[in-house]
Design an enzyme around this catalytic site. Structure first.
Site, short mmCIF file in Angstrom:
data_model
loop_
_atom_site.label_atom_id
_atom_site.label_comp_id
_atom_site.label_asym_id
_atom_site.label_seq_id
_atom_site.Cartn_x
_atom_site.Cartn_y
_atom_site.Cartn_z
N GLY A 46 -74.58 -35.76 4.71
CA GLY A 46 -75.94 -35.64 5.26
C GLY A 46 -76.80 -36.88 5.18
O GLY A 46 -77.72 -37.05 5.98
N GLU A 100 -80.14 -39.49 -1.10
CA GLU A 100 -79.88 -38.09 -0.74
C GLU A 100 -80.61 -37.73 0.55
O GLU A 100 -81.64 -38.31 0.87
CB GLU A 100 -80.39 -37.15 -1.85
N ASP A 104 -82.86 -29.62 -2.92
CA ASP A 104 -83.20 -28.21 -2.75
C ASP A 104 -83.27 -27.58 -4.15
O ASP A 104 -84.26 -27.69 -4.85
CB ASP A 104 -82.13 -27.59 -1.85
N PHE A 153 -84.73 -23.80 6.32
CA PHE A 153 -83.45 -24.50 6.47
C PHE A 153 -83.54 -25.44 7.67
O PHE A 153 -83.75 -25.00 8.79
CB PHE A 153 -82.30 -23.50 6.65
N ASP A 160 -76.86 -30.83 8.57
CA ASP A 160 -76.05 -29.97 9.44
C ASP A 160 -76.23 -28.48 9.19
O ASP A 160 -76.77 -28.05 8.16
CB ASP A 160 -74.57 -30.29 9.22
N ARG A 166 -76.07 -32.64 13.29
CA ARG A 166 -76.43 -33.87 12.56
C ARG A 166 -77.01 -34.92 13.49
O ARG A 166 -77.75 -35.80 13.07
CB ARG A 166 -75.19 -34.46 11.88
P1 5GP Z 1 -79.12 -28.61 -3.95
O1 5GP Z 1 -77.97 -28.84 -4.87
O2 5GP Z 1 -80.32 -29.46 -4.26
O3 5GP Z 1 -79.46 -27.17 -3.85
O4 5GP Z 1 -78.60 -28.93 -2.50
C1 5GP Z 1 -78.55 -30.18 -1.95
C2 5GP Z 1 -77.69 -30.16 -0.72
O5 5GP Z 1 -77.77 -28.91 -0.04
C3 5GP Z 1 -78.17 -31.19 0.28
O6 5GP Z 1 -77.58 -32.44 0.07
C4 5GP Z 1 -77.77 -30.55 1.60
O7 5GP Z 1 -76.45 -30.89 1.90
C5 5GP Z 1 -77.86 -29.06 1.34
N1 5GP Z 1 -79.14 -28.50 1.81
C6 5GP Z 1 -80.17 -28.05 1.07
N2 5GP Z 1 -81.19 -27.63 1.84
C7 5GP Z 1 -80.78 -27.82 3.10
C8 5GP Z 1 -81.40 -27.61 4.39
O8 5GP Z 1 -82.55 -27.15 4.54
N3 5GP Z 1 -80.66 -27.95 5.49
C9 5GP Z 1 -79.39 -28.46 5.39
N4 5GP Z 1 -78.79 -28.75 6.53
N5 5GP Z 1 -78.80 -28.68 4.22
C10 5GP Z 1 -79.49 -28.37 3.09
#
Ligand code: 5GP
Length: 179
Positions: A46, A100, A104, A153, A160, A166
């Site tokens: 991403g 990054e 999230d 989201f 993606d 993307r």
């Molecule tokens: P975390 O471990 O912080 O929950 O997640 C991070 C990863 O989750 C990001 O690098 C991404 O790949 C994915 N992610 C989290 N939120 C979103 C979102 O709103 N859209 C997309 N496409 N990916 C997300």
């Protein structure tokens, strides 16, 4: 799975807004690391677009590397982080900046910073294009944030849904399925 196009519900971040925050971050990072060298780690997939934009705003010498971790299936965090591709180089003594796309729950970065810290870098910091602070499950120090976004989201600008979208230059929210 074959591509089934979804309708865009709304645009959350335009390419102009992205350009503005990338320039701001580049300036800030260049100031903070003046006189030092940076080792940028792009977290695939991403972050590739953000990395490409950010690096052109940096005025300090920098190297780049790529790492691939997976923590996501569809739209839900599994909390499981797996390393699919590790770094090419030894990072001992280097100033690391993890690049990054979005933070999230923070689980991915928490795991990654802990792992990289065991390799004796001079420092480790994080830059993210987007941040959803309300969703955090673990506390992590995100040093540079492009933009805070609500709990939606998003896709586009490298992000993606099941591998697609993307290529969208703006960041959008897709409409939910009708059935
Ligand atoms: P975390 O471990 O912080 O929950 O997640 C991070 C990863 O989750 C990001 O690098 C991404 O790949 C994915 N992610 C989290 N939120 C979103 C979102 O709103 N859209 C997309 N496409 N990916 C997300």
């Amino acid at each position: 799975m074959a591509f089934q196009e979804k309708t865009i519900d709304h645009t959350l971040v335009t390419r102009q807004m992205i350009q503005t925050f990338v320039e701001r971050l580049g300036k800030q990072i260049s100031e903070d690391y003046a006189g030092k060298e940076l080792y940028l780690i792009c977290v695939l997939k991403g972050s590739f677009m953000f990395m490409a934009d950010l690096i052109r705003e940096l005025e300090v010498p920098c190297e780049i590397d790529f790492m691939s971790v997976s923590s996501y299936e569809g739209e839900k965090s599994t909390g499981v982080v797996k390393i699919n591709k590790d770094l090419d180089r030894n990072i001992s003594g280097k100033h690391i900046l993890i690049v990054e796309d979005i933070v999230d729950t923070g689980l991915t970065l928490n795991h990654l910073t802990n792992l990289l810290s065991t390799r004796n870098p001079a420092s480790v910091r994080i830059v993210t294009a987007f941040d959803k602070p309300m969703r955090r499950k673990v506390e992590i120090d995100v040093h540079y944030v492009g933009m805070e976004i609500p709990n939606e989201f998003i896709v586009g600008y490298g992000l993606d849904l099941d591998g697609y979208y993307r290529n969208l230059p703006d960041v959008v929210v897709l409409a939910p399925d009708e059935d």
